[in-house]
Design a protein around this motif. Structure first.
Motif, PDB file in Angstrom:
ATOM      1  N   PRO A  92       0.614  -1.490   0.359  1.00 31.77           N
ATOM      2  CA  PRO A  92      -0.171  -0.055   0.045  1.00 31.77           C
ATOM      3  C   PRO A  92       1.034   1.387   0.298  1.00 31.77           C
ATOM      4  O   PRO A  92       2.472   1.344   0.828  1.00 31.77           O
ATOM      5  CB  PRO A  92      -0.789  -0.197   1.031  1.00 31.77           C
ATOM      6  N   THR A  93       0.309   2.124  -0.914  1.00 27.97           N
ATOM      7  CA  THR A  93       0.655   4.091  -0.730  1.00 27.97           C
ATOM      8  C   THR A  93      -0.446   4.578  -0.367  1.00 27.97           C
ATOM      9  O   THR A  93      -1.731   4.181  -0.621  1.00 27.97           O
ATOM     10  CB  THR A  93       1.403   4.272  -1.995  1.00 27.97           C
ATOM     11  N   VAL A  94      -0.327   5.398   0.973  1.00 27.78           N
ATOM     12  CA  VAL A  94      -1.528   6.068   1.393  1.00 27.78           C
ATOM     13  C   VAL A  94      -0.920   7.936   0.792  1.00 27.78           C
ATOM     14  O   VAL A  94      -0.191   8.267   1.540  1.00 27.78           O
ATOM     15  CB  VAL A  94      -2.132   5.799   2.001  1.00 27.78           C
ATOM     16  N   VAL A  95      -2.266   9.000   1.002  1.00 27.05           N
ATOM     17  CA  VAL A  95      -1.529  10.032   1.553  1.00 27.05           C
ATOM     18  C   VAL A  95      -3.806  10.748   1.353  1.00 27.05           C
ATOM     19  O   VAL A  95      -3.887   9.565   1.154  1.00 27.05           O
ATOM     20  CB  VAL A  95      -1.511  10.867  -0.416  1.00 27.05           C
ATOM     21  N   TYR A  96      -2.997  11.613   2.931  1.00 30.76           N
ATOM     22  CA  TYR A  96      -4.542  11.964   2.995  1.00 30.76           C
ATOM     23  C   TYR A  96      -4.569  13.175   2.226  1.00 30.76           C
ATOM     24  O   TYR A  96      -3.678  14.332   3.007  1.00 30.76           O
ATOM     25  CB  TYR A  96      -4.413  12.285   4.585  1.00 30.76           C
ATOM     26  N   GLN A 100      -9.970  13.080   2.884  1.00 29.39           N
ATOM     27  CA  GLN A 100      -9.891  11.231   2.539  1.00 29.39           C
ATOM     28  C   GLN A 100      -8.336  10.414   2.243  1.00 29.39           C
ATOM     29  O   GLN A 100      -7.423  11.073   2.317  1.00 29.39           O
ATOM     30  CB  GLN A 100     -10.458  11.308   1.101  1.00 29.39           C
ATOM     31  N   TYR A 101      -8.922   9.502   2.729  1.00 29.40           N
ATOM     32  CA  TYR A 101      -7.983   8.867   2.697  1.00 29.40           C
ATOM     33  C   TYR A 101      -7.531   7.769   1.184  1.00 29.40           C
ATOM     34  O   TYR A 101      -8.033   7.347   1.024  1.00 29.40           O
ATOM     35  CB  TYR A 101      -7.100   7.110   3.896  1.00 29.40           C
ATOM     36  N   HIS A 102      -6.155   8.592   0.461  1.00 29.89           N
ATOM     37  CA  HIS A 102      -6.612   7.495  -1.087  1.00 29.89           C
ATOM     38  C   HIS A 102      -5.208   6.728  -1.008  1.00 29.89           C
ATOM     39  O   HIS A 102      -3.711   6.975  -1.019  1.00 29.89           O
ATOM     40  CB  HIS A 102      -5.827   9.179  -1.691  1.00 29.89           C
ATOM     41  N   ILE A 103      -5.642   5.384  -0.923  1.00 24.93           N
ATOM     42  CA  ILE A 103      -4.542   3.645  -0.857  1.00 24.93           C
ATOM     43  C   ILE A 103      -4.927   3.769  -2.372  1.00 24.93           C
ATOM     44  O   ILE A 103      -5.666   3.289  -3.349  1.00 24.93           O
ATOM     45  CB  ILE A 103      -5.215   3.220   0.431  1.00 24.93           C
ATOM     46  N   PHE A 104      -3.145   3.399  -2.304  1.00 24.03           N
ATOM     47  CA  PHE A 104      -2.791   2.280  -3.539  1.00 24.03           C
ATOM     48  C   PHE A 104      -2.725   1.643  -3.593  1.00 24.03           C
ATOM     49  O   PHE A 104      -1.827   1.639  -2.635  1.00 24.03           O
ATOM     50  CB  PHE A 104      -2.080   3.586  -5.337  1.00 24.03           C
ATOM     51  N   SER A 140      -0.813  -1.704 -18.405  1.00 21.27           N
ATOM     52  CA  SER A 140       0.185  -1.854 -17.948  1.00 21.27           C
ATOM     53  C   SER A 140      -0.614  -2.145 -16.143  1.00 21.27           C
ATOM     54  O   SER A 140      -1.203  -0.895 -16.220  1.00 21.27           O
ATOM     55  CB  SER A 140       1.251  -1.305 -18.705  1.00 21.27           C
ATOM     56  N   SER A 141       0.543  -1.961 -15.018  1.00 16.93           N
ATOM     57  CA  SER A 141      -0.041  -1.965 -14.127  1.00 16.93           C
ATOM     58  C   SER A 141       1.357  -1.061 -13.353  1.00 16.93           C
ATOM     59  O   SER A 141       2.439  -0.995 -13.384  1.00 16.93           O
ATOM     60  CB  SER A 141       0.010  -3.098 -13.396  1.00 16.93           C
ATOM     61  N   ALA A 142       0.764  -0.319 -12.252  1.00 18.32           N
ATOM     62  CA  ALA A 142       1.684  -0.189 -11.361  1.00 18.32           C
ATOM     63  C   ALA A 142       1.520  -0.904 -10.200  1.00 18.32           C
ATOM     64  O   ALA A 142       1.400  -0.529  -9.570  1.00 18.32           O
ATOM     65  CB  ALA A 142       1.086   1.362 -11.599  1.00 18.32           C
ATOM     66  N   VAL A 143       2.848  -1.343  -9.641  1.00 18.65           N
ATOM     67  CA  VAL A 143       2.927  -2.469  -8.669  1.00 18.65           C
ATOM     68  C   VAL A 143       3.831  -1.379  -8.229  1.00 18.65           C
ATOM     69  O   VAL A 143       4.910  -1.028  -8.121  1.00 18.65           O
ATOM     70  CB  VAL A 143       4.239  -3.802  -9.612  1.00 18.65           C
ATOM     71  N   ALA A 144       3.626  -2.253  -6.892  1.00 22.42           N
ATOM     72  CA  ALA A 144       4.167  -2.045  -5.662  1.00 22.42           C
ATOM     73  C   ALA A 144       4.514   0.290  -6.029  1.00 22.42           C
ATOM     74  O   ALA A 144       5.540   0.904  -5.835  1.00 22.42           O
ATOM     75  CB  ALA A 144       5.890  -2.227  -5.368  1.00 22.42           C
ATOM     76  N   PRO A 145       3.417   0.917  -5.756  1.00 24.62           N
ATOM     77  CA  PRO A 145       3.720   2.036  -6.052  1.00 24.62           C
ATOM     78  C   PRO A 145       3.644   3.499  -4.717  1.00 24.62           C
ATOM     79  O   PRO A 145       4.094   2.846  -3.657  1.00 24.62           O
ATOM     80  CB  PRO A 145       2.220   2.374  -6.596  1.00 24.62           C
ATOM     81  N   GLN A 146       4.416   4.405  -5.140  1.00 25.80           N
ATOM     82  CA  GLN A 146       4.378   5.013  -3.794  1.00 25.80           C
ATOM     83  C   GLN A 146       3.322   6.339  -4.805  1.00 25.80           C
ATOM     84  O   GLN A 146       4.383   7.003  -6.245  1.00 25.80           O
ATOM     85  CB  GLN A 146       5.604   5.649  -3.675  1.00 25.80           C
ATOM     86  N   VAL A 147       3.026   7.064  -3.908  1.00 27.30           N
ATOM     87  CA  VAL A 147       1.940   8.311  -4.637  1.00 27.30           C
ATOM     88  C   VAL A 147       2.346   9.545  -3.714  1.00 27.30           C
ATOM     89  O   VAL A 147       2.382   9.414  -2.348  1.00 27.30           O
ATOM     90  CB  VAL A 147       0.428   8.251  -4.276  1.00 27.30           C
ATOM     91  N   PHE A 148       2.936  11.339  -4.464  1.00 30.69           N
ATOM     92  CA  PHE A 148       2.697  12.082  -3.890  1.00 30.69           C
ATOM     93  C   PHE A 148       2.597  13.280  -4.556  1.00 30.69           C
ATOM     94  O   PHE A 148       2.371  12.841  -5.780  1.00 30.69           O
ATOM     95  CB  PHE A 148       4.558  11.963  -2.831  1.00 30.69           C
ATOM     96  N   TYR A 149       2.414  14.674  -4.113  1.00 27.59           N
ATOM     97  CA  TYR A 149       1.719  15.717  -4.842  1.00 27.59           C
ATOM     98  C   TYR A 149       3.443  16.435  -4.742  1.00 27.59           C
ATOM     99  O   TYR A 149       4.082  16.331  -3.576  1.00 27.59           O
ATOM    100  CB  TYR A 149       1.022  16.585  -4.015  1.00 27.59           C
ATOM    101  N   PHE A 150       4.184  16.303  -6.232  1.00 30.27           N
ATOM    102  CA  PHE A 150       5.094  17.502  -6.659  1.00 30.27           C
ATOM    103  C   PHE A 150       4.578  18.641  -6.463  1.00 30.27           C
ATOM    104  O   PHE A 150       4.372  19.300  -7.669  1.00 30.27           O
ATOM    105  CB  PHE A 150       5.358  16.770  -7.314  1.00 30.27           C
ATOM    106  N   THR A 151       5.059  19.562  -5.628  1.00 34.83           N
ATOM    107  CA  THR A 151       4.631  20.894  -5.212  1.00 34.83           C
ATOM    108  C   THR A 151       4.961  21.594  -6.915  1.00 34.83           C
ATOM    109  O   THR A 151       3.917  22.402  -7.333  1.00 34.83           O
ATOM    110  CB  THR A 151       4.927  21.306  -4.303  1.00 34.83           C
ATOM    111  N   PRO A 152       5.916  21.683  -6.913  1.00 36.56           N
ATOM    112  CA  PRO A 152       7.053  22.532  -8.009  1.00 36.56           C
ATOM    113  C   PRO A 152       6.043  22.635  -9.258  1.00 36.56           C
ATOM    114  O   PRO A 152       6.179  23.525 -10.121  1.00 36.56           O
ATOM    115  CB  PRO A 152       8.084  22.524  -7.980  1.00 36.56           C
ATOM    116  N   GLN A 153       5.354  21.639  -9.547  1.00 36.86           N
ATOM    117  CA  GLN A 153       4.320  21.387 -10.960  1.00 36.86           C
ATOM    118  C   GLN A 153       3.297  21.082 -10.739  1.00 36.86           C
ATOM    119  O   GLN A 153       2.543  21.149 -11.885  1.00 36.86           O
ATOM    120  CB  GLN A 153       5.152  19.863 -11.558  1.00 36.86           C
TER     121      GLN A 153
END
Length: 372
Positions: A92-96, A100-104, A140-153
């Motif tokens: 799992p990767t998760v951002v609040y 809400q908790y967005h889990i991938f 295609s699949s996104a296996v073992a993901p990490q999700v985040f918001y890249f502020t500069p872009q």
């Protein structure tokens, strides 16, 4: 399954680690970290790795009255379980974000695939209401993901493996908004060749770092200036300097790095195991730099960062592992900030008693750890 590796600690002389201890406010007693309360000015007599570390100081993860007690966690039943037809839900990767908790995560129905689910809280039990997806609807699949918001872009990023790649989205709430995956160049050193996996990105004000593993007892990384992200330069390829690493079971895979809130320190936590491979756990290290060196923090199997030895269950103990997980961050951007006063962790858990299938068929569920 890999053969069990000897858990003997490294015998090398940790010169750079001793130098780092001279500036880190940490107390090491017989090779283990002793915690003292935040803001405490007390001192104590102790035996330390470094003669320069001669006073009890504050562990950057200590908070309030969380003094010398080791870390301990509680876990309820599974939060997310495989739906009918799927063997496992894991990684799992998760951002609040937006309340809400967005889990991938990864799912396996005989093939590795991706899933997304949004939850209002982390107290629900054993939901199977997740949605499979394919970035860009390409198959295609996104296996073992990490999700985040890249502020500069002002863009959401998802880093994933097989091969090293990323996908972006302008709206995390639109699961169909992820573009086709962009493969990262291997470069002349072939940094991503072989079984490279579990990519993790974190940035400071100047640079972004990408770490990954090959199940060989090491952590690898490379970097790029923030203005050049996500174009990581294979020419910056390095092996991380982690104290007492070496045996495969110490630094194995699924490592995460966080900036500890209101401190100068970074926390590295890596999945490994102890006496048996089936009892996965997380160890931790600390550094003041994303380049390391990383000094041992909670690395003993009997007192890990998070594992079977320091987790109690509110109900039946449904997992014998604390495996591939991610902390709930204080925010959702590229800085990966962790609040030590509110530590929770999503993890994959499993009970392998009586299980005789292959790794892909292990019936992983996703659970939640909460610090006691």
């Amino acid at each position: 399954m890999l053969a069990r590796t000897n858990n003997k600690r490294s015998q090398r002389t940790p010169t750079k680690h001793n130098a780092l201890r001279a500036i880190l406010p940490l107390t090491f007693v017989a090779g283990a970290l002793t915690l003292t309360a935040c803001g405490s000015q007390t001192s104590s007599t102790h035996t330390a790795h470094s003669a320069q570390a001669n006073a009890a100081q504050t562990d950057p993860l200590a908070c309030g009255n969380n003094t010398a007690a080791p870390l301990s966690w509680t876990s309820a039943g599974p939060l997310i379980s495989p739906k009918e037809g799927d063997f496992a839900v894991k990684d799992p990767t998760v951002v609040y974000y937006n309340n809400q908790y967005h889990i991938f995560a990864t799912i396996n129905d005989g093939n590795w695939k991706s899933m997304q689910i949004t939850l209002d809280n982390l107290d629900a039990q054993a939901t199977t209401n997740y949605q499979p997806f394919s970035p860009g609807n390409t198959g295609s699949s996104a296996v073992a993901p990490q999700v985040f918001y890249f502020t500069p872009q002002k863009t959401w990023y998802m880093f994933t493996q097989w091969p090293a790649s990323y996908t972006t989205n302008q709206n995390i709430e639109d699961v169909n908004g992820w573009i086709p995956r962009v493969t990262l160049p291997e470069g002349s050193k072939g940094a991503y060749k072989g079984n490279s996996l579990d990519f993790w990105v974190i940035c400071n004000d100047a640079d972004c770092y990408m770490y990954y593993f090959k199940d060989d007892g090491k952590m690898y990384y490379m970097s790029t200036p923030v203005d050049n992200f996500p174009n990581f330069d294979p020419g910056t390829f390095k092996v991380a300097d982690i104290e007492d690493s070496g045996p495969t079971n110490i630094v194995f895979e699924a490592g995460n790095i966080y900036k500890i809130k209101n401190s100068d320190y970074y926390l590295l936590q890596v999945e490994g195991w102890g006496e048996t491979e089936s009892r996965r756990l997380y160890r931790s290290w600390l550094s003041t730099s994303l380049d390391g060196p990383w000094i041992a923090h909670h690395t003993d199997e009997s007192a890990p960062f998070a594992g079977p030895e320091n987790t109690t269950f509110n109900g039946p103990a449904w997992s014998h592992q604390i495996s591939h997980g991610e902390m709930i961050r204080d925010g959702y951007d590229e800085k990966m900030v962790l609040d030590p006063c509110n530590m929770q962790m999503l993890y994959q858990g499993v009970d392998l008693n009586g299980f005789n299938g292959n790794y892909g068929e292990r019936p992983y569920h996703i659970g939640v750890l909460k610090q006691k």
